[in-house]
Design an enzyme around this catalytic site. Structure first.
Site, short mmCIF file in Angstrom:
data_model
loop_
_atom_site.label_atom_id
_atom_site.label_comp_id
_atom_site.label_asym_id
_atom_site.label_seq_id
_atom_site.Cartn_x
_atom_site.Cartn_y
_atom_site.Cartn_z
N ALA A 18 0.79 -1.15 -0.12
CA ALA A 18 -0.06 -0.04 0.02
C ALA A 18 0.93 1.35 -0.06
O ALA A 18 0.30 2.20 -0.28
CB ALA A 18 -0.94 0.08 1.32
N TYR A 27 10.71 3.28 -0.41
CA TYR A 27 10.38 1.79 -0.47
C TYR A 27 9.14 1.65 -1.47
O TYR A 27 9.22 0.73 -2.14
CB TYR A 27 10.07 1.28 1.13
CG TYR A 27 9.26 0.15 1.32
CD1 TYR A 27 9.97 -1.15 1.17
CD2 TYR A 27 7.94 0.26 1.54
CE1 TYR A 27 8.99 -2.16 1.58
CE2 TYR A 27 7.14 -1.11 1.85
CZ TYR A 27 7.88 -2.17 1.92
OH TYR A 27 7.06 -3.26 1.94
N LYS A 87 8.69 -0.39 -4.86
CA LYS A 87 7.38 -1.42 -5.09
C LYS A 87 6.85 -1.04 -6.57
O LYS A 87 6.44 -2.04 -7.04
CB LYS A 87 6.64 -1.30 -3.84
CG LYS A 87 7.12 -1.72 -2.65
CD LYS A 87 7.08 -3.51 -2.57
CE LYS A 87 7.46 -4.06 -1.27
NZ LYS A 87 7.90 -5.51 -1.45
#
Ligand code: NAD
Length: 340
Positions: A117, A147, A151
């Protein structure tokens, strides 16, 4: 014959649970990680200790394998991903780039990637009350941290391998997965584990430190639901990224209220607004997963937190016992810990 499966990150929280689940289903499972599981022995048929940032190791890991579940990542809770930037991007981009390419070249049939998320843009998460992030909210992109950017890059890499090579990839965006056998101390733990630890260690009427004002909104998904969702997604023909998370939003203060009821503790809070807090509000919208998989997480937060809390409490007691033993012994405590 059932597929031969590789689970990377099998020494970590979700990977370890995934190995157990797949073994119960009767698969042959190879685990790979840079470290062994911390809290119990692996259930994998074979376990390879490999640094998957290295291309040759990603090659070794994926040989003779039909399905890959890739959970390996250098990651942690908010205190970690908001302070360690370059290392997180560097390590994860290497792991994911090599793993995907070697899996494809070694003839793997299907590949699961664990996204997050954290890919969702900052501008959609500025209020505590978040009605839920839809998969299409990812663009225009503006993840909150490095991060999340990595992703998002790897999501696109997975899709590029399908576009160019018809390599079958499945992508889940996890929203705060928690449960027993996950990090609960040391700086990599997430908010549910940190709060369980602080409350388990507190006496009635004690004060615990809370990062921010406690009004940050989050949703939490129990690890068993996560594993079930990952497996269903892997078996499906869904090639687009999909949320795996709960759509029940709670604040950190509400999370503390739920946990402190397990042992009827009155817990006071000291708010530290200088500590990392992440986005203001984040929640999962489960419309797409319901539509495509006719499934969504269903384990209640109370049920999942209770199991997590008592597991962390037992870990604390085990550590205290070792500590006490150590004080009565001349043998170094590390020697006795190594058998746990
Ligand atoms: P975890 O830290 O418990 O597990 C990750 C594992 O990857 C660790 O065991 C670690 O040793 C291993 N690893 C790190 N560097 C490696 C390397 N160079 N070579 C081999 N192994 C290496 O984390 P987790 O919570 O189990 O997360 C699993 C996956 O799910 C990760 O990709 C993570 O980014 C993603 N994710 C997790 C959450 C969550 O709430 N737990 C949320 C979003 C996404």
């Amino acid at each position: 014959m059932k597929e031969r499966i590789l689970v990377t990150g099998a020494g970590g929280f979700i990977g370890h649970h995934m190995v157990k689940y797949l073994k119960e289903k009767g698969y042959y499972v190879r685990g790979a990680d840079i470290k062994k599981p911390e809290y119990e022995k692996t259930h994998a048929d074979e376990f390879l200790l490999l640094d998957l940032r290295e291309k040759t190791n990603a090659d070794i890991a994926t040989q003779g394998i039909n399905h890959v579940y890739n959970f390996a990542a250098n990651m942690g809770g908010i205190g970690f991903i908001e302070t360690v930037h370059a290392e997180v991007m560097h390590d994860n981009v290497l792991i994911n780039t090599h793993m995907l390419d070697r899996a494809y070249r070694n003839g793997v049939k299907r590949y699961f990637y664990s996204s997050s998320a954290c890919i969702y843009p900052r501008y959609k998460q500025q209020e505590t009350i978040n009605m839920g992030l839809r998969e299409s909210d990812a663009y225009p992109a503006d993840p909150d941290n490095e991060y999340g950017w990595e992703k998002l890059y790897t999501e696109r890499l997975c899709q590029a391998y399908y576009q160019d090579h018809k390599f079958e990839t499945r992508i889940a965006r996890f929203h705060n997965i928690y449960g027993p056998l996950g990090s609960w101390q040391g700086g990599r733990e997430k908010s549910p584990a940190a709060m369980c630890r602080k409350i388990a260690m507190a006496k009635k009427n004690d004060t615990i430190e809370v990062w921010g004002d406690g009004e940050q909104g989050r949703s939490y998904c129990f690890v068993r639901d996560c594993i079930e969702g990952v497996y269903r997604l892997m078996m499906s023909d869904i090639r687009v990224p999909i949320n795996i998370g709960s759509d029940r939003l709670v604040t950190i203060n509400q999370l503390i209220d739920i946990i402190s009821k397990f042992e009827n503790k009155t817990i006071h809070r000291k708010y530290d607004k200088t500590k990392p807090q992440g986005v203001r509000g984040r929640n999962s919208d489960n419309t797409l997963i319901n539509e495509l998989l006719q499934w969504e997480p269903s384990i209640t937060l109370e049920e999942g937190l209770k199991e997590t809390y008592y597991w962390i409490k037992s870990e604390i007691e085990k550590n205290n016992y070792l500590e006490a033993e150590h004080q009565n012994s001349t043998e170094p405590v590390a020697a006795r810990c190594s058998n746990l």
